[in-house]
Design an enzyme around this catalytic site. Structure first.
Site, short mmCIF file in Angstrom:
data_model
loop_
_atom_site.label_atom_id
_atom_site.label_comp_id
_atom_site.label_asym_id
_atom_site.label_seq_id
_atom_site.Cartn_x
_atom_site.Cartn_y
_atom_site.Cartn_z
N GLY A 8 -10.71 -18.73 -6.46
CA GLY A 8 -11.07 -17.43 -6.36
C GLY A 8 -9.82 -16.91 -8.06
N ALA A 11 -8.95 -10.87 -8.37
CA ALA A 11 -7.05 -10.13 -8.76
C ALA A 11 -6.24 -10.30 -8.28
CB ALA A 11 -7.72 -8.16 -8.69
N ILE A 12 -6.61 -10.60 -6.89
CA ILE A 12 -4.94 -11.16 -6.20
C ILE A 12 -4.84 -12.68 -7.14
CG2 ILE A 12 -3.88 -11.56 -4.07
CD1 ILE A 12 -3.81 -8.87 -5.03
N ASN A 103 -8.47 -10.61 2.11
CA ASN A 103 -8.30 -8.55 3.59
C ASN A 103 -9.08 -9.84 4.25
OD1 ASN A 103 -7.32 -7.24 1.45
ND2 ASN A 103 -9.15 -6.80 0.60
N LYS A 206 -1.84 -4.10 8.63
CA LYS A 206 -2.57 -3.87 7.63
C LYS A 206 -3.98 -3.76 8.17
CE LYS A 206 -3.69 -5.77 2.85
NZ LYS A 206 -3.71 -6.84 1.75
N SER A 275 -10.15 -1.02 -2.32
CA SER A 275 -11.24 -2.43 -2.90
C SER A 275 -12.72 -1.97 -2.64
CB SER A 275 -10.65 -3.78 -2.12
OG SER A 275 -10.53 -4.15 -0.33
N GLU A 287 -16.57 -6.62 2.76
CA GLU A 287 -15.90 -7.51 3.20
C GLU A 287 -16.04 -6.62 4.35
OE1 GLU A 287 -12.58 -10.09 0.92
OE2 GLU A 287 -12.79 -7.64 0.37
#
Length: 330
Positions: A8, A11-12, A103, A206, A275, A287
């Site tokens: 993947g 971005a991260i 996430n 989170k 996001s 998501e």
């Protein structure tokens, strides 16, 4: 850990891949389409406050081309995980570690959560145990990301804000050799790495903020500051959070903070785009299940009502289905 694969290059995942490669680690990655083409021809471009740098990484379009890895960093949209899990299997050997950096609530969340009812299931994120079958819980090392990045163009990653990663073993602690090796590696690559005795607690806290701000921003198209500035909307977010906190208490993940305390933290981020709002603007699938559906699912199983979360889920998925960003009802 000499064989490292990022699954993947968003971005991260792209940020992790670029920094690890820049630090001298032999990074491989699975990529497709425009990203595969761009990184193959120009390398992976990392944009940070210090300037821009370009790194070379070994690419493949299929896991079979690489074989078993020592470390697989899984940083993909949770919406695609059940399908992708089957494709990842060739990367996972008997001694592989899978760093889960995604996430929401992951498929392995209940592994090691000792106070949760043994009958609890997470079909919203692991339908029929499909993901658990492909990626065994024992292979997983948990990671919570407190940073943001963006992909302004294929093969280009821009670090936006934050630099913190929290690492922990699903069964508790982070004193295992593999956890220490991963933490050392990521720290050497320039991340601020923290250890935790309960990675599920970090994930849950989170999520407590993300599960409301994300879908509300998707529905309204508003940035975080505008959402929190509206008293009625902020009160609705708080009601959702109270419901989730009760579920957390029931499964052994109590939250001592008040919703307004969490709002104060979020407000410090200013006029940020969640996001899910970015996905809306880019016409990408959202998501929703890993952020909201799974919380409601747990509430049903521990017999706690979630009327506000139900309304939030319903409104979000109707809009998302109209835009073809969430699966249609079967």
């Amino acid at each position: 850990m000499k064989n490292i694969c990022i699954y993947g290059l968003g971005a991260i995942g792209g940020l992790m891949a670029a920094r690890l490669a820049a630090a001298g680690y032999p990074v491989k990655a699975i990529a497709r389409g425009q990203t595969l083409e761009a990184v193959s021809t120009q390398g992976l471009v990392l944009q940070e406050a210090q300037g821009e740098r370009r790194v070379n990484i070994q690419l493949a379009s299929k896991a079979e081309e690489l074989g078993p890895m020592d470390l697989v960093i899984l940083s993909i949209k949770t919406s695609g995980l059940p399908e992708i899990a089957q494709q990842i299997k060739p990367l996972i050997g008997s001694n592989s570690t899978v760093l889960s950096a995604m996430n929401g609530i992951p498929w392995w969340f209940l592994h090691g959560l000792r106070q949760a009812p043994p009958s609890l299931r997470l079909d919203s994120v692991d339908p029929g145990g499909m993901v658990s079958t492909a990626i065994a819980h024992e292979r997983v090392l948990g990671c919570v990301t407190h940073l943001s990045a963006a992909v302004p163009a294929p093969g280009v990653v821009r670090h936006v804000a934050g630099n913190r990663l929290i690492i922990g073993e699903p069964l508790g602690g982070c004193d295992t050799p593999r956890a220490q090796a991963v933490m050392d590696m990521l720290s050497h690559a320039g991340f601020e790495v923290e250890r935790t005795q309960s990675i599920q607690q970090e994930i849950w806290f989170k999520l407590w903020g993300n599960m409301t701000m994300n879908p509300v921003s998707f529905i309204t198209g508003a940035t975080g500051d505008r959402i929190l500035d509206d008293d009625l909307l902020r009160s609705f977010l708080s009601s959702c959070m109270v419901e989730a906190a009760a579920i957390g208490e029931r499964i052994g993940l109590p939250i001592t903070a008040a919703p307004e305390d969490r709002h104060a933290v979020t407000r410090k981020l200013g006029a940020f785009k969640t996001s899910m709002l970015q996905d809306l603007e880019a016409s990408k699938p959202i998501e929703l299940d890993a952020l909201v559906s799974v919380v409601i699912e747990m509430g049903r199983q521990v017999q706690l009502p979630t009327p506000n979360l139900d309304a939030l889920l319903g409104m979000t998925r109707v809009k998302a289905r109209q835009l073809a960003l969430y699966p249609q009802a079967s």
